[in-house]
Enzyme design. Structure first.
Site, short mmCIF file in Angstrom:
data_model
loop_
_atom_site.label_atom_id
_atom_site.label_comp_id
_atom_site.label_asym_id
_atom_site.label_seq_id
_atom_site.Cartn_x
_atom_site.Cartn_y
_atom_site.Cartn_z
N LYS A 79 0.85 -1.20 0.00
CA LYS A 79 0.00 0.00 0.00
C LYS A 79 0.88 1.25 0.00
O LYS A 79 1.92 1.28 0.70
CB LYS A 79 -0.91 -0.03 1.24
CG LYS A 79 -1.93 1.09 1.31
CD LYS A 79 -2.87 0.90 2.49
CE LYS A 79 -3.90 1.99 2.62
NZ LYS A 79 -4.81 1.80 3.77
N SER A 154 -9.73 1.87 2.86
CA SER A 154 -8.86 2.57 1.95
C SER A 154 -7.83 1.68 1.24
O SER A 154 -7.23 2.13 0.27
CB SER A 154 -8.11 3.66 2.70
OG SER A 154 -7.27 3.10 3.70
N SER A 178 -9.83 -0.45 7.10
CA SER A 178 -9.30 -0.36 5.73
C SER A 178 -8.64 -1.62 5.19
O SER A 178 -8.32 -1.67 4.00
CB SER A 178 -8.31 0.79 5.64
OG SER A 178 -9.03 1.96 5.44
N1 GLN Z 1 -13.21 4.29 6.33
C1 GLN Z 1 -12.51 4.68 7.50
C2 GLN Z 1 -12.07 6.12 7.38
O1 GLN Z 1 -12.31 6.69 6.39
C3 GLN Z 1 -11.34 3.78 7.76
C4 GLN Z 1 -10.16 4.09 6.98
C5 GLN Z 1 -8.96 3.30 7.38
O2 GLN Z 1 -9.06 2.28 8.07
N2 GLN Z 1 -7.79 3.79 6.99
O3 GLN Z 1 -11.50 6.67 8.25
#
Ligand code: GLN
Length: 494
Positions: A79, A154, A178
């Site tokens: 990532k 994400s 995410s």
């Molecule tokens: N969807 C969540 C957010 O937008 C989690 C994102 C994540 O785990 N990086 O914060």
């Protein structure tokens, strides 16, 4: 059959047995990337030349018996929020469009030491803020099962890359779901470890008290193997925990007899898609058939998790993202009049809308006058959520529920309504607030042919429980790891 259709562990075995080489595997991964990137766009950076050169070096070390790790020579995607020395690391943000780190994140270094071949960096929501990989400054990633749908986020790039068989496995990061939510949307398996298990050194911070790196792969065996390799105590990360029980592969046993599994009733109410509910409850039945003791219970506080998470995550983000000011690295505006305008214009032009929204929200809840009312209150809720889980884990070894309330939404559907997008995090974020480990693995398909994810949550440092339950469940199904293997009739990623 492509070598990318094998699990990472199977491929690693073939490489160790000299049936194929690291170079063969890397070539096949690069060919798959070349064929599918136009449709899926999982990657921000592909380093074809570098990957082949690394594969050659690694193969030489395998040949002389120097590298014997189960994943030596196996191609991986990382990532793009993990620093990689000499390889661009952008967080899918314009503000870091040209950032070349001088060091490599500890988790990635652990993989490199074990002989992993890094193919490149995967797309993500900008600074990991989002649930669809649509907030990336470098284009949208599509779900390989149906490119009209999002891959989740994400870590959508990492999960789509695994599902599209563009790599053998990937690393993602999980601040509020995410890893687990995009794994669920893409029909792959992902683990968010107990906070402190994997070093955050070199992971570009979003919400430091919540962020954890974890594996995304085809199955539970791969995830346990990868997690074992990336977990380490690291004095460079002050929240790193010295654990002696990271031999996660020991938990790969098909035995859940007597294991106590709790199903929170509060996870199955309004908002949960009927097909997801059915598939998740059917999974619980399978585990019960294998001898687990399955029981419903009330976890409580579920409705407070989202507001508490968004206050805490945004507060931490607003502080963490203060460093991107156009001075030290990354994007700097072209024309400016004085230092303050340079900061202001660089940040205004460099950050996308979702990141700006969160910086503003975070600065607001930390500002004097509102700190007690929002930030402190959210911290109190966080402590209560942890307590609710502590009480649950006094009774159960594992908590079972969905990873997300729906399957993958259509592209564009969540962007116009951020609150709706935040609500989709309902089942994953409390796990981060409490620092717990969680795994998401496929448990069925909906009537549109999109994967459904099962989430198993464990107590702190009890990854082995969720790995054991996940492995046992996995044995009850014949898996279609990816749309490529399924030979999706729509030919989406062929
Ligand atoms: N969807 C969540 C957010 O937008 C989690 C994102 C994540 O785990 N990086 O914060």
């Amino acid at each position: 059959m492509s070598l990318m259709s094998l699990t990472a562990v199977e491929l690693g075995k073939r490489i160790q047995n000299k049936e194929v080489t690291a170079v063969d595997a890397t070539r096949e991964a690069l060919a798959a990337i070349a064929a599918r990137e136009e449709a899926v766009h999982s990657f921000v950076t592909v380093d074809a030349e570098g990957a082949l050169a690394r594969a050659e070096q690694i193969q030489k070390r395998i040949d002389v018996g120097e590298l014997t790790s189960p994943l030596a020579g196996v191609p991986v995607a990382i990532k793009d929020n993990m620093c990689t020395k000499g390889m661009k690391t952008t967080c899918s943000s314009k503000i870091l469009y040209n950032f070349m780190p001088g060091f490599t994140a500890e988790a990635v270094l652990n993989l490199e030491k074990a002989g992993a071949v890094i193919l490149g960096k995967t797309n993500m929501d900008e600074f990991a803020m989002g649930s669809t990989t649509e907030t990336s400054a470098f284009g949208v990633t599509k779900n390989p099962w149906n490119t009209g749908h999002v891959p989740g986020g994400s870590s959508g790039g990492s999960c789509a890359a695994v599902a599209a068989e563009e790599c053998s496995y990937a690393l993602g990061s999980d601040t509020g779901g995410s890893i687990r939510q995009p794994s669920s949307f893409c029909g792959v398996t992902g683990i968010k470890p107990t906070y402190g298990t994997v070093s955050r050194y070199g992971l570009i911070a979003y919400g430091s008290s919540l962020d954890q790196i974890g594996p995304v792969a085809k199955d539970v065996t791969d995830c346990a193997t990868i997690l074992e390799m990336i977990s380490s105590h690291d004095s460079k990360d002050s929240t790193s925990v010295k654990r002696e029980d990271t031999t996660f592969t020991e938990a790969l046993v098909d035995d859940v007899k007597g294991m106590k599994i709790g199903i929170p009733r509060d996870y199955f109410g309004q908002g949960l898609n009927a097909e997801v509910k059915e598939a998740v409850l059917a999974a619980a039945k399978e585990l019960e058939k294998k001898g687990a003791i399955v029981e419903e219970f009330d976890l409580g506080l579920v409705e407070y998790a989202i507001p508490a998470y968004y206050v805490i995550a945004c507060a931490e983000a607003s502080s963490n993202l203060a460093r991107f000011d156009g001075v030290k690295y990354g994007y700097r505006t072209q024309e400016y009049d004085g230092l303050h305008q340079m900061y202001k214009k660089s940040r205004s032009e460099g950050f996308g809308a979702e990141v700006k929204r969160r910086i503003m929200l975070g600065s607001f809840v930390l500002s004097s006058g509102y700190y007690d009312a929002y930030y402190l209150k959210a911290l109190r809720v966080k402590a209560l959520i942890k307590k609710a889980f502590d009480e649950a884990f006094a009774k159960y070894d594992v908590i079972l529920g969905p990873a997300a309330p729906t399957t993958a939404p259509k592209l564009g559907a969540s962007l116009s309504d951020p609150i709706q997008m935040y609500l989709g995090d309902i089942y994953t974020i409390s796990v981060n607030l409490a620092g717990l480990p969680g795994i998401s693995l496929p448990c069925g398909m909906d009537s549109h042919g999109l994967p459904i994810g099962l989430q198993l949550i464990g107590d702190c440092f009890e990854e082995k429980n969720i790995i054991r339950a996940a492995y046992a469940f996995e044995q009850t199904r014949s898996y279609v790891h990816s749309p490529v293997a399924a030979q999706n009739e729509k030919g989406v990623v062929s």
